[in-house]
Write a protein that holds these residues in place. Structure first.
Motif, mmCIF file in Angstrom:
data_model
loop_
_atom_site.group_PDB
_atom_site.id
_atom_site.type_symbol
_atom_site.label_atom_id
_atom_site.label_comp_id
_atom_site.label_asym_id
_atom_site.label_seq_id
_atom_site.Cartn_x
_atom_site.Cartn_y
_atom_site.Cartn_z
ATOM 1 N N SER A 141 -50.035 -53.589 -77.002
ATOM 2 C CA SER A 141 -50.621 -54.091 -75.765
ATOM 3 C C SER A 141 -50.554 -55.609 -75.752
ATOM 4 O O SER A 141 -50.342 -56.247 -76.789
ATOM 5 C CB SER A 141 -52.080 -53.636 -75.635
ATOM 6 O OG SER A 141 -52.858 -54.170 -76.695
ATOM 7 N N ARG A 189 -51.946 -38.543 -75.377
ATOM 8 C CA ARG A 189 -51.415 -39.902 -75.478
ATOM 9 C C ARG A 189 -52.361 -40.794 -76.285
ATOM 10 O O ARG A 189 -53.585 -40.636 -76.226
ATOM 11 C CB ARG A 189 -51.188 -40.503 -74.079
ATOM 12 C CG ARG A 189 -49.979 -39.915 -73.368
ATOM 13 C CD ARG A 189 -49.759 -40.600 -72.041
ATOM 14 N NE ARG A 189 -50.369 -39.843 -70.952
ATOM 15 C CZ ARG A 189 -50.568 -40.334 -69.733
ATOM 16 N NH1 ARG A 189 -50.244 -41.603 -69.481
ATOM 17 N NH2 ARG A 189 -51.105 -39.588 -68.791
ATOM 18 N N CYS A 236 -54.544 -43.894 -77.278
ATOM 19 C CA CYS A 236 -55.362 -44.873 -76.562
ATOM 20 C C CYS A 236 -55.832 -45.951 -77.527
ATOM 21 O O CYS A 236 -56.183 -45.661 -78.673
ATOM 22 C CB CYS A 236 -56.565 -44.198 -75.913
ATOM 23 S SG CYS A 236 -56.134 -42.897 -74.733
ATOM 24 N N TRP A 258 -56.609 -49.333 -73.463
ATOM 25 C CA TRP A 258 -55.234 -49.098 -73.034
ATOM 26 C C TRP A 258 -54.853 -47.668 -73.396
ATOM 27 O O TRP A 258 -55.335 -47.111 -74.372
ATOM 28 C CB TRP A 258 -54.279 -50.058 -73.747
ATOM 29 C CG TRP A 258 -54.484 -51.508 -73.428
ATOM 30 C CD1 TRP A 258 -55.571 -52.279 -73.750
ATOM 31 C CD2 TRP A 258 -53.584 -52.367 -72.734
ATOM 32 N NE1 TRP A 258 -55.401 -53.562 -73.313
ATOM 33 C CE2 TRP A 258 -54.178 -53.657 -72.686
ATOM 34 C CE3 TRP A 258 -52.318 -52.184 -72.171
ATOM 35 C CZ2 TRP A 258 -53.561 -54.741 -72.081
ATOM 36 C CZ3 TRP A 258 -51.690 -53.274 -71.572
ATOM 37 C CH2 TRP A 258 -52.322 -54.532 -71.525
ATOM 38 N N ARG A 259 -53.914 -47.111 -72.585
ATOM 39 C CA ARG A 259 -53.410 -45.772 -72.840
ATOM 40 C C ARG A 259 -51.886 -45.781 -72.729
ATOM 41 O O ARG A 259 -51.327 -46.393 -71.817
ATOM 42 C CB ARG A 259 -53.992 -44.782 -71.839
ATOM 43 C CG ARG A 259 -53.624 -43.320 -72.075
ATOM 44 C CD ARG A 259 -54.195 -42.456 -70.968
ATOM 45 N NE ARG A 259 -53.875 -41.052 -71.148
ATOM 46 C CZ ARG A 259 -54.049 -40.124 -70.208
ATOM 47 N NH1 ARG A 259 -54.558 -40.482 -69.030
ATOM 48 N NH2 ARG A 259 -53.737 -38.866 -70.429
ATOM 49 N N HIS A 302 -48.247 -45.062 -71.748
ATOM 50 C CA HIS A 302 -47.676 -44.525 -70.517
ATOM 51 C C HIS A 302 -46.960 -43.211 -70.813
ATOM 52 O O HIS A 302 -46.379 -43.028 -71.890
ATOM 53 C CB HIS A 302 -46.704 -45.535 -69.905
ATOM 54 C CG HIS A 302 -46.362 -45.262 -68.482
ATOM 55 N ND1 HIS A 302 -45.393 -44.351 -68.116
ATOM 56 C CD2 HIS A 302 -46.874 -45.750 -67.320
ATOM 57 C CE1 HIS A 302 -45.298 -44.306 -66.807
ATOM 58 N NE2 HIS A 302 -46.191 -45.140 -66.291
ATOM 59 N N ALA A 303 -46.996 -42.301 -69.849
ATOM 60 C CA ALA A 303 -46.419 -40.969 -70.073
ATOM 61 C C ALA A 303 -44.901 -40.999 -70.189
ATOM 62 O O ALA A 303 -44.304 -40.172 -70.901
ATOM 63 C CB ALA A 303 -46.834 -40.036 -68.941
ATOM 64 N N THR A 304 -44.231 -41.954 -69.496
ATOM 65 C CA THR A 304 -42.764 -41.942 -69.462
ATOM 66 C C THR A 304 -42.106 -43.269 -69.815
ATOM 67 O O THR A 304 -41.010 -43.294 -70.336
ATOM 68 C CB THR A 304 -42.254 -41.506 -68.075
ATOM 69 O OG1 THR A 304 -42.801 -42.395 -67.072
ATOM 70 C CG2 THR A 304 -42.693 -40.074 -67.774
ATOM 71 N N ASN A 305 -42.768 -44.376 -69.516
ATOM 72 C CA ASN A 305 -42.143 -45.682 -69.745
ATOM 73 C C ASN A 305 -42.172 -46.031 -71.226
ATOM 74 O O ASN A 305 -43.239 -46.104 -71.844
ATOM 75 C CB ASN A 305 -42.865 -46.776 -68.960
ATOM 76 C CG ASN A 305 -42.634 -46.661 -67.472
ATOM 77 O OD1 ASN A 305 -41.807 -45.858 -67.043
ATOM 78 N ND2 ASN A 305 -43.341 -47.450 -66.697
#
Length: 208
Positions: A173, A188, A190, A199-200, A202-205
């Motif tokens: 981060s 995911r 965190c 912060w978590r 991102h699912a795809t990026n």
């Protein structure tokens, strides 16, 4: 939370609490370290014991609290030094995972393997970043370091000496603070960032 019990620490004291709540009383003190300057930094469990990490000055250790099976409810018994850390290396975070203890320290990450109430400490897996938090899932562990950095450690891929594992930089981060906590939510990772909140991943990026 360890061995189906709620633990809390305050300075050199470890308390075993109940769901009744209220202010901890003298009878709730499980252990009080004889060093008045001792500070506990975390409590964890493995199959055979409860482990509590702390420090005073440049001395740090992990104490083992054993289980007395006699009686209806197994009782926790005292605390003795199970792992003595090298001088000036302080344990910041501790996690019990399978029969491992994952120790995040001021020097990096170490893994100890436990057998009931005994433990064998491994070498520093990396020594260029302090570790402030630890989590684990499947065959991997993640460490929270400085400057928003996390590292992923392959607990199933041992290299070099015993208890030395492969690792790589992972989620990062922005910001200058330490990653003070790690957790999983919705599959995911965190991060609890000391200076910029939560912060978590991102699912795809994904940034290489």
């Amino acid at each position: 939370w360890a061995k189906q019990r709620i633990f809390a620490t305050s300075a050199r004291r470890i308390f075993e609490l109940t769901l009744a709540g209220g202010t901890p009383a003298a009878g709730d003190i499980l252990y009080e370290h004889p060093d008045p300057n001792w500070v506990w930094t975390g409590v964890a469990e493995t199959g055979g014991a409860v482990w509590a990490a702390g420090y005073s000055g440049d001395k740090s250790a992990v104490h083992v609290i054993t289980i007395d099976p006699d009686g209806t409810t197994p009782a926790l018994v005292g605390a003795t030094v199970g792992i003595q850390m090298p001088d000036t290396e302080r344990v910041n975070a501790i996690l019990g995972y399978l029969d491992f203890l994952l120790l995040g320290t001021t020097e990096g990450l170490r893994v100890a393997v436990t057998d009931a109430a005994t433990a064998s400490l491994g070498p520093l897996i990396f020594d260029d970043e302090a570790v402030f938090s630890v989590t684990a899932r499947g065959d991997f562990a993640w460490t929270g370091c400085g400057l928003g950095l996390t590292r992923k450690v392959a607990l199933g891929f041992q290299i070099g000496t015993e208890l030395d594992f492969a690792w790589a930089n992972d989620l990062e981060s922005t910001g200058s603070g330490n990653v003070a906590s790690l957790a999983w939510f919705g599959g995911r990772l965190c991060l609890g960032h000391a200076s910029s909140g939560d912060w978590r991943a991102h699912a795809t990026n994904v940034v290489p």
